[in-house]
Design an enzyme around this catalytic site. Sequence first.
Site, mmCIF file in Angstrom:
data_model
loop_
_atom_site.group_PDB
_atom_site.id
_atom_site.type_symbol
_atom_site.label_atom_id
_atom_site.label_comp_id
_atom_site.label_asym_id
_atom_site.label_seq_id
_atom_site.Cartn_x
_atom_site.Cartn_y
_atom_site.Cartn_z
ATOM 1 N N TYR A 39 0.805 -1.237 0.000
ATOM 2 C CA TYR A 39 0.000 0.000 0.000
ATOM 3 C C TYR A 39 0.833 1.279 0.000
ATOM 4 O O TYR A 39 0.268 2.373 0.002
ATOM 5 C CB TYR A 39 -0.942 -0.012 1.213
ATOM 6 C CG TYR A 39 -1.911 -1.172 1.202
ATOM 7 C CD1 TYR A 39 -2.914 -1.238 0.240
ATOM 8 C CD2 TYR A 39 -1.829 -2.202 2.144
ATOM 9 C CE1 TYR A 39 -3.801 -2.301 0.207
ATOM 10 C CE2 TYR A 39 -2.720 -3.268 2.127
ATOM 11 C CZ TYR A 39 -3.696 -3.314 1.168
ATOM 12 O OH TYR A 39 -4.582 -4.349 1.130
ATOM 13 N N HIS A 86 -9.073 1.577 -5.483
ATOM 14 C CA HIS A 86 -8.214 0.669 -4.710
ATOM 15 C C HIS A 86 -6.768 1.075 -4.930
ATOM 16 O O HIS A 86 -6.344 1.278 -6.074
ATOM 17 C CB HIS A 86 -8.418 -0.784 -5.140
ATOM 18 C CG HIS A 86 -9.830 -1.224 -4.940
ATOM 19 N ND1 HIS A 86 -10.338 -1.489 -3.697
ATOM 20 C CD2 HIS A 86 -10.847 -1.368 -5.818
ATOM 21 C CE1 HIS A 86 -11.615 -1.794 -3.808
ATOM 22 N NE2 HIS A 86 -11.958 -1.731 -5.086
HETATM 23 O O1 CA2 Z 1 -6.078 -1.718 -2.430
HETATM 24 C C1 CA2 Z 1 -6.959 -1.225 -1.751
HETATM 25 O O2 CA2 Z 1 -7.130 -0.016 -1.622
HETATM 26 C C2 CA2 Z 1 -7.906 -2.154 -0.953
HETATM 27 O O3 CA2 Z 1 -9.210 -1.591 -1.008
HETATM 28 C C3 CA2 Z 1 -7.395 -2.168 0.460
HETATM 29 C C4 CA2 Z 1 -8.122 -3.167 1.336
HETATM 30 C C5 CA2 Z 1 -8.182 -4.545 0.717
HETATM 31 O O4 CA2 Z 1 -8.957 -5.422 1.507
HETATM 32 C C6 CA2 Z 1 -8.755 -4.487 -0.690
HETATM 33 O O5 CA2 Z 1 -8.741 -5.769 -1.235
HETATM 34 C C7 CA2 Z 1 -7.959 -3.544 -1.558
HETATM 35 C C8 CA2 Z 1 -7.415 -3.303 2.686
HETATM 36 C C9 CA2 Z 1 -7.410 -2.067 3.458
HETATM 37 C C10 CA2 Z 1 -6.458 -2.267 4.575
HETATM 38 O O6 CA2 Z 1 -5.480 -1.298 4.420
HETATM 39 C C11 CA2 Z 1 -4.313 -1.466 5.059
HETATM 40 C C12 CA2 Z 1 -3.364 -0.531 4.758
HETATM 41 C C13 CA2 Z 1 -2.145 -0.643 5.351
HETATM 42 C C14 CA2 Z 1 -1.884 -1.658 6.224
HETATM 43 C C15 CA2 Z 1 -2.831 -2.606 6.523
HETATM 44 C C16 CA2 Z 1 -4.068 -2.504 5.939
#
Ligand code: CA2
Length: 150
Positions: free
Chosen positions: A23, A100
């Site tokens: 991310y 996303h």
């Molecule tokens: O890629 C994306 O923006 C997602 O929406 C992020 C979600 C994931 O479940 C989707 O499949 C794709 C996860 C959000 C959690 O974000 C975090 C960021 C940093 C560390 C841990 C979790």
Amino acid sequence: MPKILVLNGPNLNLLGRREPEIYGKETLADVEQRLRRWGETAGVKIEMRQSNHEGDLIDWLHEADATADGVILNPGGLTHSSVSLGDAVAGIATPVVEVHISNVFAREPFRAHSHVSRAAIGVISGLGIEGYVLAARALLDRIRREQEKG
Ligand code: CA2
């Protein structure tokens, strides 16, 4: 001045603090700052919120129907599990762009399905946090075209 509401779902408060290889290193506050800077030059009011609770996101989508000209929605993991969130997006007239940060099509197979996409005007995935700014630009184009139609 047009208003764009930016909604972030569960766990996105952790952005920049965990899993930077997926991310990136920037936080949600950085996303907000980038969007606000863009909004200042483009003449768009930006409001950003995050919740770990499905019902908050649904309530905010309903609210946006009367108070915002466009919505950017990163539903987090609810993308892949929430029929209700998809119904909420389908139930409002305000255009919604689904964003996303990661490329959900290049990860685990369950991430390739979204309950939200059917009701969104478009989807941006895999372009990092720049995806939010691209979504805002696309929404502003749409808002201006609708205004021209009258
Ligand atoms: O890629 C994306 O923006 C997602 O929406 C992020 C979600 C994931 O479940 C989707 O499949 C794709 C996860 C959000 C959690 O974000 C975090 C960021 C940093 C560390 C841990 C979790």
